[in-house]
Design a protein around this motif. Structure first.
Motif, short mmCIF file in Angstrom:
data_model
loop_
_atom_site.label_atom_id
_atom_site.label_comp_id
_atom_site.label_asym_id
_atom_site.label_seq_id
_atom_site.Cartn_x
_atom_site.Cartn_y
_atom_site.Cartn_z
N SER A 457 35.42 42.65 44.13
CA SER A 457 34.59 43.26 45.15
C SER A 457 33.39 42.36 45.44
O SER A 457 33.12 41.38 44.74
N LEU A 541 40.74 43.40 49.06
CA LEU A 541 39.58 44.25 48.83
C LEU A 541 38.39 43.79 49.66
O LEU A 541 37.60 44.60 50.15
N GLU A 545 36.32 46.15 52.41
CA GLU A 545 34.89 46.40 52.33
C GLU A 545 34.15 46.04 53.61
O GLU A 545 32.99 46.40 53.78
#
Length: 641
Positions: A457, A541, A545
């Motif tokens: 992340s 990911l 985001e």
């Protein structure tokens, strides 16, 4: 004193050692004629091979042809002359031996050697001084020597210590003759190959302390060949275009070799200190050097090898092994390469080896673009470049591609195409800056993820980068951050994380400004296209985001605005106004104007697409000049001090 001079002295001694002849002038004439004959004969007898002398001077001995053992020839004036000459030669050899045994002893005197040799030995003596300033001066003087003979450079190469050798490699003007060729590599084992030995090296590394990604690369490299991998993963899409992926067919995959898989795995292992010890103990330095030489036409292989050596150089107890194996000589040559990526990788290795002038440690993915050599120029501030999704430490910051880049007519240096404008332009305009560019892996789709187990992340990556940058000394000087796309989100997250950690307070206190190139503060349309499985299968990911409804993105924006209110740094925002082509069919406005509006600082729309927002067309283009102006104004007080 030269050999000819010794001959003259010897002849004079012979001429004055006997009583005057009784037979008068005629005898003197005959004596002179005989003496001339004997000297010429002696000259012929002791003629030196000048090539041998030049080659062997570095070892401080010379070859003298042997004389006849016939006793009948050893009489008269010739015998006396030869005797005196051999005494002189023995004196030369004894003096050379004394110098070589202990060239830095206090009793050493310049009268023992030729005038033109004094500088070499005195510089070597200075390089051994206990005083650091004296040592650095000696290295600088050596690097500025451009009038020496070959043997003098080789003498330094053989007699200097590792610190001096590394210092010469990091000196811009150093002659490459200071560096000996690497030692001969050990022969491959019988019925073995470089590929097989690389597999064995990887298999010998510990399987402890490994995260899932390292385990993945290790198992992949050990169990799969490039052909079986392609067959196993057939049907995936490949990459093309101008930095963004697109689907060309369902039957193509990027080509790879077993060596590349092994090297990528070893890169990950080399991030662990104990694994570096194993690589060195199992002959990895020599094996990697063999691969480096074999793949001179494959920069990607060479860069991965340099990443491994750079990681090993972070461990000071391995420095002597790295030097002995010849890597300093190889990197000294790479530093002078016109290819910025190659030179920057070499600069990282040598900086990690140079504990005389460098206190910082540059971990994998952190590259100093300027200064790459030792310099007397005081460094007063840092400028950091953080790329975005699918970017890289060098290619993201290249000059905008154009037809002018391939024009054959000669151009001035200022007008030449650059593959990294921070290195070529900014370093020249602001020499008092340390310019750093970082690199990290990002993907648009989990299909193309370099490591399928890797789910990093923005929060994870920001902590990882913050740790690496702090190890590189970021925060010790005033800082300006320059970011593109997702890189701007990382900068915001890094500053927020640093504000929560007392040991990172220097990063916050020294941040002077931030430049955002099309950063999606409020999300990107890119994530919305993930519904089209033909182009973005299983979005990564990072992409998730970036969606407009991402809770993490909204929290990051709100927290950063609250944090920025109490800070005194400047902000400059650029945003694209043109759509970006992803492949041949998708046209997308990746970051719209409203998303690039941070809420503080100037917002400047520019008529370029998302890829070119950080790639000026030329040095006098608005994008570069406005960025340069921002840096100078933001750091004005710091650069004046």
């Amino acid at each position: 004193m030269s050999l000819a001079a010794y001959c003259v002295i010897c002849c004079r001694r012979v001429g004055t050692s006997t009583s005057p002849p009784k037979s008068g002038t005629r005898w003197r004439d005959i004596s002179s004629l005989f003496l001339t004959y004997e000297v010429l004969a002696l000259k012929k007898a002791v003629t030196l091979d000048t090539q041998v002398v030049e080659r062997e001077k570095m070892k401080s001995y010379i070859y003298v042809h042997t004389v006849s053992l016939d006793k009948g020839e050893n009489h008269g004036i010739a015998w006396q002359a030869r005797k005196e000459l051999h005494k002189a030669v023995r004196k030369v050899l004894a003096t050379s031996a004394k110098i070589l045994r202990n060239p830095f002893a206090d009793p050493f005197s310049t009268v023992d050697i030729e005038d033109h040799e004094c500088a070499v030995w005195l510089l070597l003596r200075k390089s051994k001084s206990d005083d650091k300033t004296t040592r650095l001066e000696a290295v600088q003087e050596m690097s500025e020597a451009h009038h020496w003979h070959d043997y003098q450079y080789r003498l330094i190469a053989q007699a200097c210590d590792p610190k001096t050798l590394i210092g010469l490699a990091r000196s811009k003007e150093s002659d490459l003759r200071f560096f000996l060729l690497p030692p001969p590599l050990p022969s491959l084992k019988e019925d073995s190959s470089t590929e097989e030995e690389l597999r064995q090296l990887l298999a010998s590394l510990p399987q402890t302390e490994l995260d899932e990604c390292i385990q993945y690369f290790t198992s992949l490299a050990l169990s799969e060949s490039s052909q079986s991998l392609a067959a196993q993963k057939g049907g995936l899409w490949c990459f093309g275009g101008n930095g963004l992926p697109y689907a060309e067919s369902f039957g193509e995959v990027p080509s790879a070799t077993v060596e590349m898989f092994c090297l990528e795995a070893i890169v990950k292992h080399s991030e662990i200190s104990t694994h570096c010890d194993k690589i060195e103990a199992n002959g990895g330095l020599q094996l990697l050097q063999r691969l480096y030489q074999l793949h001179k036409d494959c920069p990607k292989v060479q860069r991965n090898i340099m990443r491994i050596i750079g990681n090993m150089a972070l461990n000071e107890h391995l420095h002597s092994s790295i030097v002995r194996s010849g890597w300093v000589s190889i990197m000294a040559e790479a530093m002078k390469s016109d290819r910025i990526m190659e030179a920057s990788h070499a600069a990282r290795i040598l900086a990690n080896l140079d504990r005389e002038t460098v206190q910082e440690k540059y971990q994998d993915g952190v590259y100093v673009l300027h200064p790459q050599y030792r310099t007397s120029q005081p460094i007063k501030a840092d400028v950091l470049f953080i790329h975005g999704l699918m970017g890289a430490a060098f290619k993201t910051w290249r000059q905008q591609d154009s037809e002018q880049a391939v024009i054959e007519k000669p151009m001035e240096e200022e007008d030449r195409y650059t593959t990294c404008w921070p290195k070529t332009w900014l370093a020249k305009d602001c020499p008092a800056l340390r310019i750093i560019s970082v690199e990290y892996d990002t993907t648009l789709s989990d299909w193309r993820a370099r490591c399928p187990m890797e789910r990093k992340s923005i929060a994870f990556r920001s902590n990882e980068l913050l740790r690496k940058l702090r190890a590189a000394g970021v925060g010790d000087r005033p800082v300006v951050w320059i970011s593109h796309s997702m890189g701007g989100l990382l900068v915001k997250k890094m500053l927020l994380e640093a504000s929560k950690k007392p040991e990172m307070s220097a990063v916050i206190n020294n941040t002077r400004g931030i430049v955002f190139y099309s950063v999606p503060h409020h999300g990107s349309h890119l994530a919305e296209y993930s519904v089209n499985i033909r182009y973005l299968l299983f979005p990564s990911l990072e992409v998730k985001e970036l969606s407009k409804d991402s809770p993490a993105l909204k929290t990051l924006q709100d927290d950063f605005l609250e944090f920025a209110k109490d800070q005194n740094f400047q902000v400059l925002n650029f945003v694209e106004t043109l759509p970006t082509y992803i492949g041949s069919m998708i046209k997308l406005h990746v970051v719209p104007v409203e998303s690039a509006d941070l809420g503080i600082g100037d917002l400047i729309p520019v008529d370029v697409n998302h890829l070119n927002i950080c790639k000026p067309k030329k040095k006098d283009a608005f994008l570069y000049q406005r960025t340069l102006q921002f840096i100078r104004e933001t750091l004005a007080k710091d650069l004046e001090n």
